[in-house]
Design a protein around this motif. Structure first.
Motif, PDB file in Angstrom:
ATOM      1  N   UNK A  20      97.253  29.598 -83.083  1.00  0.00           N
ATOM      2  CA  UNK A  20      97.438  28.646 -84.188  1.00  0.00           C
ATOM      3  C   UNK A  20      97.023  27.239 -83.765  1.00  0.00           C
ATOM      4  N   UNK A  21      97.342  26.848 -82.533  1.00  0.00           N
ATOM      5  CA  UNK A  21      96.933  25.525 -82.039  1.00  0.00           C
ATOM      6  C   UNK A  21      95.412  25.432 -81.934  1.00  0.00           C
ATOM      7  N   UNK A  22      94.758  26.496 -81.485  1.00  0.00           N
ATOM      8  CA  UNK A  22      93.292  26.497 -81.384  1.00  0.00           C
ATOM      9  C   UNK A  22      92.641  26.424 -82.757  1.00  0.00           C
ATOM     10  N   UNK A  23      93.156  27.182 -83.711  1.00  0.00           N
ATOM     11  CA  UNK A  23      92.612  27.152 -85.070  1.00  0.00           C
ATOM     12  C   UNK A  23      92.870  25.782 -85.706  1.00  0.00           C
ATOM     13  N   UNK A  24      94.065  25.246 -85.497  1.00  0.00           N
ATOM     14  CA  UNK A  24      94.381  23.921 -86.020  1.00  0.00           C
ATOM     15  C   UNK A  24      93.476  22.850 -85.439  1.00  0.00           C
ATOM     16  N   UNK A  25      93.168  22.973 -84.146  1.00  0.00           N
ATOM     17  CA  UNK A  25      92.275  22.008 -83.514  1.00  0.00           C
ATOM     18  C   UNK A  25      90.864  22.116 -84.084  1.00  0.00           C
ATOM     19  N   UNK A  26      90.391  23.336 -84.341  1.00  0.00           N
ATOM     20  CA  UNK A  26      89.063  23.517 -84.941  1.00  0.00           C
ATOM     21  C   UNK A  26      89.012  22.907 -86.339  1.00  0.00           C
ATOM     22  N   UNK A  27      90.065  23.099 -87.136  1.00  0.00           N
ATOM     23  CA  UNK A  27      90.113  22.484 -88.457  1.00  0.00           C
ATOM     24  C   UNK A  27      90.183  20.960 -88.351  1.00  0.00           C
ATOM     25  N   UNK A  28      90.928  20.474 -87.389  1.00  0.00           N
ATOM     26  CA  UNK A  28      91.052  19.030 -87.196  1.00  0.00           C
ATOM     27  C   UNK A  28      89.703  18.428 -86.833  1.00  0.00           C
ATOM     28  N   UNK A  29      88.939  19.106 -85.993  1.00  0.00           N
ATOM     29  CA  UNK A  29      87.602  18.633 -85.621  1.00  0.00           C
ATOM     30  C   UNK A  29      86.693  18.604 -86.844  1.00  0.00           C
ATOM     31  N   UNK A  30      86.763  19.650 -87.654  1.00  0.00           N
ATOM     32  CA  UNK A  30      85.870  19.747 -88.812  1.00  0.00           C
ATOM     33  C   UNK A  30      86.209  18.744 -89.912  1.00  0.00           C
ATOM     34  N   UNK A  31      87.474  18.402 -90.050  1.00  0.00           N
ATOM     35  CA  UNK A  31      87.896  17.600 -91.190  1.00  0.00           C
ATOM     36  C   UNK A  31      88.082  16.114 -90.917  1.00  0.00           C
ATOM     37  N   UNK A  32      88.097  15.704 -89.659  1.00  0.00           N
ATOM     38  CA  UNK A  32      88.308  14.281 -89.379  1.00  0.00           C
ATOM     39  C   UNK A  32      86.962  13.590 -89.173  1.00  0.00           C
ATOM     40  N   UNK A  33      86.876  12.320 -89.548  1.00  0.00           N
ATOM     41  CA  UNK A  33      85.625  11.584 -89.329  1.00  0.00           C
ATOM     42  C   UNK A  33      85.398  11.315 -87.843  1.00  0.00           C
TER      43      UNK A  33
ATOM     44  N   UNK B  80      96.841  13.275 -83.242  1.00  0.00           N
ATOM     45  CA  UNK B  80      96.866  14.717 -83.480  1.00  0.00           C
ATOM     46  C   UNK B  80      95.730  15.427 -82.757  1.00  0.00           C
ATOM     47  N   UNK B  81      94.544  14.814 -82.738  1.00  0.00           N
ATOM     48  CA  UNK B  81      93.413  15.372 -81.981  1.00  0.00           C
ATOM     49  C   UNK B  81      93.747  15.500 -80.494  1.00  0.00           C
ATOM     50  N   UNK B  82      94.282  14.444 -79.942  1.00  0.00           N
ATOM     51  CA  UNK B  82      94.619  14.433 -78.510  1.00  0.00           C
ATOM     52  C   UNK B  82      95.705  15.457 -78.203  1.00  0.00           C
ATOM     53  N   UNK B  83      96.709  15.532 -79.067  1.00  0.00           N
ATOM     54  CA  UNK B  83      97.800  16.481 -78.862  1.00  0.00           C
ATOM     55  C   UNK B  83      97.311  17.928 -78.924  1.00  0.00           C
TER      56      UNK B  83
END
Length: 112
Positions: A65-78, A88-91
């Motif tokens: 879940x953390x890996x998937x969340x990180x992938x979504x965070x990468x895709x959705x943040x500028x 959140x990215x760093x965490x």
């Protein structure tokens, strides 16, 4: 021809319930840092498939879940992120890289 194999009650599982040895666990612990967290779920997934305990499955689920969340965070943040989004990215990056590697090295044998 393939024939069905019947397992008798009380028969031992053909799958090993032991953790990999120390050299294999060190190699598994290198996977998250070398992949920069993208494959952070791999060590816990190996433990969950190998032993199959509830704690191992839960840990594999959390790191996945953390890996998937990180992938979504990468895709959705500028590209230039500040404030909470950056934190959140760093965490998520720390959890998927350092947390997964630390878990791989410190997991204990069950029943010992």
């Amino acid at each position: 021809m393939n024939q069905a194999v019947r397992l008798e009650k009380g028969a031992d599982s053909p799958r090993s319930k032991e953790l990999p040895g120390r050299p294999a666990r060190v190699a598994l612990a290198l996977v998250p840092p070398l992949s920069l967290g993208v494959l952070g779920f791999v060590p816990s997934l190996v433990f969950a498939l190998r032993r199959g305990t509830r704690g191992d499955r839960l840990t594999a689920l959390l790191f996945t879940a953390a890996s998937v969340g990180w992938c979504f965070q990468i895709a959705l943040t500028p590209e230039e992120t500040h404030g909470f989004a950056y934190l959140l990215d760093v965490l998520l990056l720390a959890v998927t890289t350092l947390g997964a590697a630390a878990h791989c090295l410190t997991v204990k044998r069950s029943g010992r």
